[in-house]
Design a protein around this motif. Structure first.
Motif, mmCIF file in Angstrom:
data_model
loop_
_atom_site.group_PDB
_atom_site.id
_atom_site.type_symbol
_atom_site.label_atom_id
_atom_site.label_comp_id
_atom_site.label_asym_id
_atom_site.label_seq_id
_atom_site.Cartn_x
_atom_site.Cartn_y
_atom_site.Cartn_z
ATOM 1 N N LYS A 94 0.806 -1.040 0.075
ATOM 2 C CA LYS A 94 0.026 -0.002 -0.142
ATOM 3 C C LYS A 94 0.776 1.222 -0.003
ATOM 4 C CE LYS A 94 -3.578 -2.147 2.798
ATOM 5 N NZ LYS A 94 -4.218 -2.723 1.657
ATOM 6 N N THR A 95 0.388 2.272 -0.407
ATOM 7 C CA THR A 95 1.018 3.726 -0.400
ATOM 8 C C THR A 95 0.499 4.463 0.719
ATOM 9 O OG1 THR A 95 0.750 3.771 -2.855
ATOM 10 C CG2 THR A 95 1.161 5.762 -1.623
ATOM 11 N N VAL A 96 1.642 4.684 1.590
ATOM 12 C CA VAL A 96 1.397 5.255 2.858
ATOM 13 C C VAL A 96 1.879 6.667 2.798
ATOM 14 C CG1 VAL A 96 1.651 5.181 5.471
ATOM 15 C CG2 VAL A 96 1.726 3.027 3.943
ATOM 16 N N LEU A 97 0.702 7.686 3.448
ATOM 17 C CA LEU A 97 1.019 9.137 3.670
ATOM 18 C C LEU A 97 0.992 9.160 5.125
ATOM 19 C CD1 LEU A 97 1.743 11.556 1.650
ATOM 20 C CD2 LEU A 97 -0.829 12.122 2.300
ATOM 21 N N LEU A 98 2.371 9.514 5.527
ATOM 22 C CA LEU A 98 2.353 9.438 7.161
ATOM 23 C C LEU A 98 2.844 10.642 7.737
ATOM 24 C CD1 LEU A 98 2.731 7.874 9.849
ATOM 25 C CD2 LEU A 98 5.105 7.263 9.039
ATOM 26 N N ILE A 99 1.912 11.291 8.619
ATOM 27 C CA ILE A 99 2.041 12.853 8.961
ATOM 28 C C ILE A 99 2.531 12.345 10.571
ATOM 29 C CG2 ILE A 99 1.081 14.930 10.079
ATOM 30 C CD1 ILE A 99 -0.666 15.002 7.584
ATOM 31 N N SER A 100 3.570 13.056 10.816
ATOM 32 C CA SER A 100 3.975 12.902 12.316
ATOM 33 C C SER A 100 4.961 13.915 12.833
ATOM 34 C CB SER A 100 4.577 11.609 12.519
ATOM 35 O OG SER A 100 5.114 11.177 14.013
ATOM 36 N N HIS A 101 5.005 14.312 14.144
ATOM 37 C CA HIS A 101 6.066 15.274 14.673
ATOM 38 C C HIS A 101 7.001 14.375 15.331
ATOM 39 C CE1 HIS A 101 2.918 18.655 14.913
ATOM 40 N NE2 HIS A 101 4.115 18.978 14.599
ATOM 41 N N ASP A 102 6.955 12.911 15.386
ATOM 42 C CA ASP A 102 7.983 12.057 15.830
ATOM 43 C C ASP A 102 8.738 11.876 14.751
ATOM 44 O OD1 ASP A 102 9.452 10.033 16.998
ATOM 45 O OD2 ASP A 102 7.610 8.879 17.536
ATOM 46 N N LEU A 103 9.972 12.502 14.749
ATOM 47 C CA LEU A 103 10.718 12.268 13.529
ATOM 48 C C LEU A 103 11.626 11.049 13.539
ATOM 49 C CD1 LEU A 103 12.209 15.971 13.508
ATOM 50 C CD2 LEU A 103 10.483 15.194 12.064
ATOM 51 N N THR A 104 11.877 10.571 14.463
ATOM 52 C CA THR A 104 12.465 9.172 14.777
ATOM 53 C C THR A 104 11.582 8.282 14.001
ATOM 54 O OG1 THR A 104 13.276 9.985 17.092
ATOM 55 C CG2 THR A 104 13.660 7.611 16.166
ATOM 56 N N SER A 105 10.366 8.118 14.235
ATOM 57 C CA SER A 105 9.376 7.213 13.698
ATOM 58 C C SER A 105 9.432 7.758 12.192
ATOM 59 C CB SER A 105 7.967 7.116 14.423
ATOM 60 O OG SER A 105 8.418 7.012 15.620
ATOM 61 N N ILE A 106 9.242 8.863 11.985
ATOM 62 C CA ILE A 106 9.192 9.343 10.427
ATOM 63 C C ILE A 106 10.332 8.685 9.535
ATOM 64 C CG2 ILE A 106 9.373 11.194 9.095
ATOM 65 C CD1 ILE A 106 6.459 11.339 9.184
ATOM 66 N N TYR A 107 11.327 9.023 10.246
ATOM 67 C CA TYR A 107 12.735 8.675 9.484
ATOM 68 C C TYR A 107 12.776 7.159 9.337
ATOM 69 C CZ TYR A 107 14.033 13.407 9.885
ATOM 70 O OH TYR A 107 14.163 14.622 9.658
ATOM 71 N N SER A 128 15.199 11.869 0.243
ATOM 72 C CA SER A 128 15.265 10.656 0.718
ATOM 73 C C SER A 128 15.481 11.109 2.495
ATOM 74 C CB SER A 128 16.659 10.007 0.530
ATOM 75 O OG SER A 128 17.675 10.862 0.845
ATOM 76 N N VAL A 129 15.292 10.367 3.259
ATOM 77 C CA VAL A 129 15.476 10.711 4.897
ATOM 78 C C VAL A 129 16.964 11.347 4.921
ATOM 79 C CG1 VAL A 129 15.879 9.718 6.997
ATOM 80 C CG2 VAL A 129 14.173 8.858 5.632
ATOM 81 N N ASP A 130 17.778 10.902 4.575
ATOM 82 C CA ASP A 130 19.184 11.534 4.590
ATOM 83 C C ASP A 130 19.350 12.738 4.123
ATOM 84 O OD1 ASP A 130 20.324 9.343 5.904
ATOM 85 O OD2 ASP A 130 20.988 8.509 4.167
ATOM 86 N N GLU A 131 18.752 13.192 3.190
ATOM 87 C CA GLU A 131 18.550 14.367 2.427
ATOM 88 C C GLU A 131 17.875 15.503 3.224
ATOM 89 O OE1 GLU A 131 18.783 12.919 -2.295
ATOM 90 O OE2 GLU A 131 16.936 13.654 -1.369
ATOM 91 N N ILE A 132 16.848 15.058 3.689
ATOM 92 C CA ILE A 132 15.836 15.922 4.470
ATOM 93 C C ILE A 132 16.498 16.157 5.899
ATOM 94 C CG2 ILE A 132 13.624 16.119 5.982
ATOM 95 C CD1 ILE A 132 13.327 16.468 2.915
ATOM 96 N N ARG A 133 17.176 15.206 6.639
ATOM 97 C CA ARG A 133 17.921 15.594 7.873
ATOM 98 C C ARG A 133 18.865 16.587 7.902
ATOM 99 N NH1 ARG A 133 17.945 10.376 11.024
ATOM 100 N NH2 ARG A 133 18.359 9.029 9.327
ATOM 101 N N GLY A 134 19.563 16.569 6.781
ATOM 102 C CA GLY A 134 20.640 17.608 6.777
ATOM 103 C C GLY A 134 20.218 18.780 5.829
ATOM 104 N N ASN A 135 18.920 19.137 5.496
ATOM 105 C CA ASN A 135 18.503 20.046 4.757
ATOM 106 C C ASN A 135 18.480 21.400 5.433
ATOM 107 O OD1 ASN A 135 16.451 22.134 3.378
ATOM 108 N ND2 ASN A 135 16.607 20.650 2.020
#
Lengths: 327, 243
Positions: free
Chosen positions: B194-207, B226-233
């Motif tokens: 399934k395609t999942v759209l996930l909203i969360s403030h919990d960045l650890t879980s999101i990543y 990607s997660v790495d790109e966003i983390r360092g943006n």
């Protein structure tokens, strides 16, 4: 994702057993109640009391579809009853219909009025309640102002020599059984589940794929049909119809009180509520004729204060496992 | 989670605008989620995450722009039509049908299915078992704890086997143990294609869960990748920390 479980078989058997108990209970209670009411004229019990007992059970149960299942509080519920009463009276008195042929038209008139009121279903809460009350007032004014030769003006309409108390009593019984059968079906049907979901959270139900507008309309039309039939049968039973009694706000008030007393949202609640409160009303009337309304009012306030979910609603809250057997 | 090889856009959001009076909630959102992808949406409060989800579901009608699901234009459709197109969702604050049993809650999204009641009930029971709620199946939903209501919502969302699922803050206010269980469930949903759209403030879980992440700020997508790109943006860091 695999959803197969080892516990599925015992649960299926438990479901089947619950279903069997449910229908057995419904058949026994329905049978006993039917036999009791059939015997009322035979045993020469108080015909009027039992007629109105059935009428209030029907009214409270139908109101439950609008309120308990759909979440509306139609303070102008009497409009359906009044229009049904006048439909039968006009068809019988002016157009010389046989009474039994006229009665279905009362139901149709109720449904038609329900369709006319349908745009108000987009309202909710107190706004819907007030608009519903206003619409009932409008219905009453319209009928009052129709030509006297149609509605009988302020004197109302007399059905002449067509009064048949025993036959109308049995017809009322049929209407009650039809209403209870419909509501029992509704409570287990997919439409009933959709109605309850819409009642609890219309927006969430919409997002779960429920067509909210259509579901609300179906519920509303069911709720409109039975009071109109009741109005028609009562017109026949009393042999007279006038706007003062046919559109009396007390009819709505009693319907609401009886339904709430038993428990909105359950099938048995309004039946038990109407049964209890009509008996209580009769008892108080007999013992304290001068202050009967005062005592009944106090009893209602106490009931709502201490059992806000009604008799059956409270019972099922305390015994959740009984919900499978008591609809 | 490693990136999956995908082709068609399961969710397509193009030039989406939404205003509430003078407040611009969405300001030309451009976003795509590919089939079988977990797309995480992050952003500070008021960034427009839930508004975006509500526009996709049809609860809010966008002022401008379009939404497509599986290539089919959903613009202007009602929420129940969009649900029938295969979109399921949960809510930030659980919106269960409070005075209905757990079983009945699960049956609501499948009421129009041409299947026997028995088959549907058996599926609902299996879903409840999976969510560890089976013992409470006859209780009213209002009798559940907040965390249990979140699980019930997830089971309800999965009942009609949607192609696209949208989870709005699934971990908000949830006990860590339950949070871990929910992460496992979301991983299982994603593994199911399934395609999942996930909203969360919990960045650890999101990543941990997302293949890609989009960061929103003031109704705009300020970063996507990607997660790495966003983390360092730096734009994301600035939006979050106000640096």
């Amino acid at each position: 994702m695999s959803l197969k479980t080892n516990a599925a078989a015992p649960r299926a058997s438990e479901r089947e057993s619950a279903r069997r108990i449910y229908f057995t209970l419904a058949a026994i209670i329905g049978g006993v109640v039917s036999v009791y009411f059939v015997l009322v004229p035979v045993l020469k019990l108080n015909l009027a009391f039992h007629f109105y007992l059935m009428l209030w059970i029907t009214m409270a149960s139908a109101f439950n579809v609008a309120s308990g299942f759909s979440g509306y509080m139609p303070f102008g519920y009497v409009a359906f009853y009044g229009v049904g009463a006048f439909t039968t009276a006009i068809l019988v008195q002016k157009l010389h219909f046989p009474v039994l042929a006229a009665l279905p038209f009362s139901g149709i008139a109720g449904v038609t009025l329900g369709l006319m009121f349908a745009p108000t279903l987009r309202l909710s809460g107190i706004y819907f309640a007030i608009v519903s009350l206003a619409l009932a007032g409008i219905c009453r004014l319209v009928i009052t102002n129709l030509p006297e030769e149609v509605t009988g003006g302020s004197f109302g309409l007399h059905l002449g020599s067509r009064a048949e108390p025993v036959l109308s009593f049995y017809v009322m019984m049929c209407v009650m059984l039809l209403a209870l059968g419909t509501i029992l079906w509704l409570s287990r049907s997919r439409l009933g589940k959709a109605l309850r979901a819409v009642r609890d959270d219309a927006e969430a139900a919409d997002m779960m794929g429920v067509n909210v507008v259509r579901v609300r309309l179906y519920g509303w039309l069911i709720a409109a049909f039975f009071p109109a039939l009741c109005g028609g049968v009562e017109a026949w039973y009393t042999n007279v119809v006038d706007t003062e009694t046919a559109f009396n706000t007390l009819t709505t008030a009693k319907t609401v009180i009886y339904a709430v007393a038993g428990g909105l949202g359950t099938v048995t609640g309004p039946i038990v509520g109407a049964f209890t409160m009509v008996w209580l009303d009769e008892l108080i009337w007999r013992e304290f004729p001068r202050i009967n309304m005062l005592i009944l009012g106090i009893a209602t306030v106490l009931l709502v204060l201490f059992l806000p979910r009604g008799l059956i609603g409270t019972l099922l809250r305390r015994r959740p496992q009984w919900r499978r057997y008591i609809p | 989670m490693s990136a999956t090889k995908t082709t068609a856009a399961a969710i397509g959001v193009h030039g989406l605008h939404k205003r509430f009076g003078g407040l611009v909630a969405l300001d030309g959102i451009e976003l795509e989620a590919r089939a079988a992808e977990v797309l995480g949406i992050i952003g500070v409060n008021g960034a427009g995450k839930t508004t975006l989800m509500n526009c996709i579901c049809g609860i809010y009608r966008a002022d401008r722009g379009s939404v497509s699901i599986g290539g089919r234009d959903m613009t202007g459709l009602t929420p129940h039509e969009i649900a029938h197109a295969g979109v399921g969702r949960t809510f930030q604050i659980p919106r269960v049908f409070r005075k209905m049993s757990l079983i009945d809650n699960l049956l609501v999204p499948v009421l129009d299915r041409n299947q026997t009641d028995r088959a549907l009930i058996e599926r609902a029971e299996a879903m409840l078992e999976q969510m560890r709620l089976i013992e409470l199946r006859h209780n009213f939903a209002e009798e559940l704890s907040g965390g249990q209501q979140k699980l019930l919502e997830m089971a309800r969302m999965l009942m009609p086997e949607p192609k696209v699922v949208m989870l709005d803050e699934p971990f908000a206010g949830v006990h860590p143990t339950l949070c871990r269980f929910m992460i496992e469930q979301i991983e299982a949903i994603a593994a199911g294609g399934k395609t999942v759209l996930l909203i969360s403030h919990d960045l650890t879980s999101i990543y941990r869960l997302s293949h890609r992440v989009a960061a929103l700020n003031q109704g705009r997508v300020i970063a996507e990748g990607s997660v790495d790109e966003i983390r360092g943006n730096p734009a994301v860091v600035e939006a979050y920390l106000g640096a």
